[in-house]
Scaffold this active site. Structure first.
Site, PDB file in Angstrom:
ATOM      1  N   GLU A 114       0.819  -1.205   0.000  1.00  0.00           N
ATOM      2  CA  GLU A 114       0.000   0.000   0.000  1.00  0.00           C
ATOM      3  C   GLU A 114       0.859   1.263   0.000  1.00  0.00           C
ATOM      4  O   GLU A 114       1.927   1.309   0.624  1.00  0.00           O
ATOM      5  CB  GLU A 114      -0.936  -0.012   1.211  1.00  0.00           C
ATOM      6  CG  GLU A 114      -1.875  -1.223   1.194  1.00  0.00           C
ATOM      7  CD  GLU A 114      -2.902  -1.222   2.297  1.00  0.00           C
ATOM      8  OE1 GLU A 114      -3.824  -2.047   2.220  1.00  0.00           O
ATOM      9  OE2 GLU A 114      -2.808  -0.412   3.243  1.00  0.00           O
ATOM     10  N   CYS A 127       3.513   8.385   1.338  1.00  0.00           N
ATOM     11  CA  CYS A 127       4.087   7.374   2.216  1.00  0.00           C
ATOM     12  C   CYS A 127       4.305   6.099   1.409  1.00  0.00           C
ATOM     13  O   CYS A 127       3.349   5.497   0.915  1.00  0.00           O
ATOM     14  CB  CYS A 127       3.145   7.127   3.391  1.00  0.00           C
ATOM     15  SG  CYS A 127       3.774   5.973   4.629  1.00  0.00           S
ATOM     16  N   CYS A 134       6.644  -7.052   6.463  1.00  0.00           N
ATOM     17  CA  CYS A 134       7.772  -6.439   7.163  1.00  0.00           C
ATOM     18  C   CYS A 134       8.611  -7.531   7.777  1.00  0.00           C
ATOM     19  O   CYS A 134       8.092  -8.488   8.367  1.00  0.00           O
ATOM     20  CB  CYS A 134       7.281  -5.478   8.244  1.00  0.00           C
ATOM     21  SG  CYS A 134       8.622  -4.534   9.028  1.00  0.00           S
ATOM     22  N   CYS A 138       7.103  -5.373  15.071  1.00  0.00           N
ATOM     23  CA  CYS A 138       6.729  -4.469  16.153  1.00  0.00           C
ATOM     24  C   CYS A 138       5.318  -4.828  16.622  1.00  0.00           C
ATOM     25  O   CYS A 138       4.408  -5.012  15.806  1.00  0.00           O
ATOM     26  CB  CYS A 138       6.796  -3.023  15.693  1.00  0.00           C
ATOM     27  SG  CYS A 138       8.462  -2.507  15.211  1.00  0.00           S
ATOM     28  N   CYS A 141       1.989  -2.857  15.419  1.00  0.00           N
ATOM     29  CA  CYS A 141       1.861  -2.479  14.002  1.00  0.00           C
ATOM     30  C   CYS A 141       1.176  -3.600  13.227  1.00  0.00           C
ATOM     31  O   CYS A 141       1.645  -4.742  13.209  1.00  0.00           O
ATOM     32  CB  CYS A 141       3.238  -2.198  13.412  1.00  0.00           C
ATOM     33  SG  CYS A 141       3.201  -1.742  11.671  1.00  0.00           S
ATOM     34  N   CYS A 364      -1.502   5.667  10.166  1.00  0.00           N
ATOM     35  CA  CYS A 364      -0.212   5.122  10.572  1.00  0.00           C
ATOM     36  C   CYS A 364      -0.393   3.824  11.344  1.00  0.00           C
ATOM     37  O   CYS A 364      -1.187   3.749  12.283  1.00  0.00           O
ATOM     38  CB  CYS A 364       0.509   6.155  11.435  1.00  0.00           C
ATOM     39  SG  CYS A 364       2.156   5.646  11.945  1.00  0.00           S
TER      40      CYS A 364
END
Length: 387
Positions: A114, A127, A134, A138, A141, A364
């Site tokens: 995205e 962004c 990933c 984390c 997230c 975010c």
């Protein structure tokens, strides 16, 4: 700017970072200036052809060689046989009531990533993602919970800028262009895809690419210390660090890479990078996601003040954006305000990030895409939440 080493002629067929067989065409979208020049030299053409083609690809956003009117017909025909201009496939587009735009694009691995555009008072920030999923995990997230599939190629990273610029009709020479800033804060840890990210950022800042200043291209990292030190030798983009906790015990839980590179090593690497910049007025942005009852208490603010007392920085507080089964909650507005005020009283420049694009899951920490997970992390996460 990064130190560019001109590739050898023998490497020309692999310059886009995507070629695996002799029959495969070179994707010119993913070539930096030096690599584009090397490509044309390798086929017996003059270096100035690189400037011509770079402008057509990035300034005019063409993907058809026939549209390159100042390139000879014979060269256009030759390019058709050995090269292509192929951006990522746009699977869907989403538009928020607040003006935020999100594109879901499919990359070569089959996964979808995205890209989000956020307009704000004459500023337009794009962004950009660097990985499908990933490689880190984390805890707060949603991207990390999707697992990891692959690094994006240069063409797939810069292709996100190309897609957005095509939508807006963005022209680098115009002062009122829609895309004014690019942040490497989308899906993935940029420093875990080092070479491709650096090449893509070079294209963002190149006048033959998107002409953005070094202040307007920002790389955000969770703290891959060796790669951050390496970055100081090849780039001068702005730096943001996802901190989220000011003591190792808590950061180990929230940002697991801290177990490998604890806070003292991370702070030393940040100082090393910032000292390498020629502009002494630039500061690092410290990103801090506020989680209710976890890291938003007065003692956490005091720890943050003590940790950053010698660090020229600005702080960006990010109230947690919820996603299903995260286990975390968004702090109250009063808690956010108290935390901000504590930092401001200590002399820090502090902003609170607005939640933008929440109605299209573009806020975010909410980017998830559609990752063909190789790690089985997503499977394990879902199973754990169902217990």
């Amino acid at each position: 700017m990064s130190e560019l080493i001109e590739p050898s002629i023998d490497q020309a067929s692999e310059l886009a970072g995507e070629q695996s067989g002799e029959q495969e065409k070179v994707n010119l979208l993913g070539l930096s200036r030096a690599k584009m020049e090397a490509f044309f030299l390798s086929i017996g053409e003059k270096k100035f052809r690189a400037e011509q083609v770079l402008k057509w690809v990035h300034h005019h956003r063409v993907d058809n060689f026939d549209d390159m009117s100042n390139v000879s017909k014979s060269l256009r025909e030759r390019l058709k046989a050995i090269a292509e201009i192929r951006g990522p496939e746009v699977v869907s587009s989403h538009f928020s009531e607040d003006g935020t735009c999100k594109w879901v694009v499919r990359v070569a691995s089959g996964s979808c990533v995205e890209t989000v555009y956020i307009p704000d008072n004459g500023r337009g920030t794009l962004c950009v993602s660097s990985q499908a999923g990933c490689s880190l995990d984390c805890s707060f997230c949603s991207t990390g919970k999707q697992g990891f599939n692959s690094d994006l190629t240069v063409a797939e990273i810069i292709g996100q800028v190309w897609v957005a610029a095509r939508y807006f009709g963005n022209v680098p020479a115009k002062m009122d262009r829609s895309i004014t800033n690019v942040v490497m804060m989308g899906m993935g840890e940029p420093l875990m895809n080092f070479d491709n990210v650096v090449d893509a950022m070079d294209l963002m800042m190149d006048d033959l690419g998107y002409g953005l200043s070094k202040r307007r291209v920002t790389l955000s990292t969770s703290g891959v210390v060796p790669a951050l030190k390496k970055l100081s030798g090849v780039s001068n983009v702005s730096l943001a660090v996802s901190l989220h906790a000011a003591n190792n015990e808590l950061r180990n839980q929230l940002v697991p890479i801290n177990r490998k590179y604890p806070l003292d090593q991370l702070l030393e690497a940040i100082h090393h990078y910032m000292n390498s910049l020629t502009d002494s007025k630039r500061v690092v942005t410290i990103e801090y996601t506020l989680l209710a009852g976890i890291n938003d208490q007065p003692e956490h603010a005091e720890q943050l003040i003590a940790l950053l007392k010698d660090m020229p920085c600005k702080l960006n507080l990010i109230p947690f954006n919820p996603f299903p089964h995260s286990g975390y909650e968004r702090p109250s507005n009063n808690a956010v305000r108290r935390f901000q005020e504590s930092l401001q009283l200590a002399g820090f420049n502090v902003t609170v990030r607005k939640t933008r694009g929440g109605d299209i899951a573009a806020a975010c920490g909410q980017l998830v895409g559609d990752v063909m997970d190789k790690t089985r992390r997503s499977e394990r996460y879902i199973a754990a939440r169902q217990i």
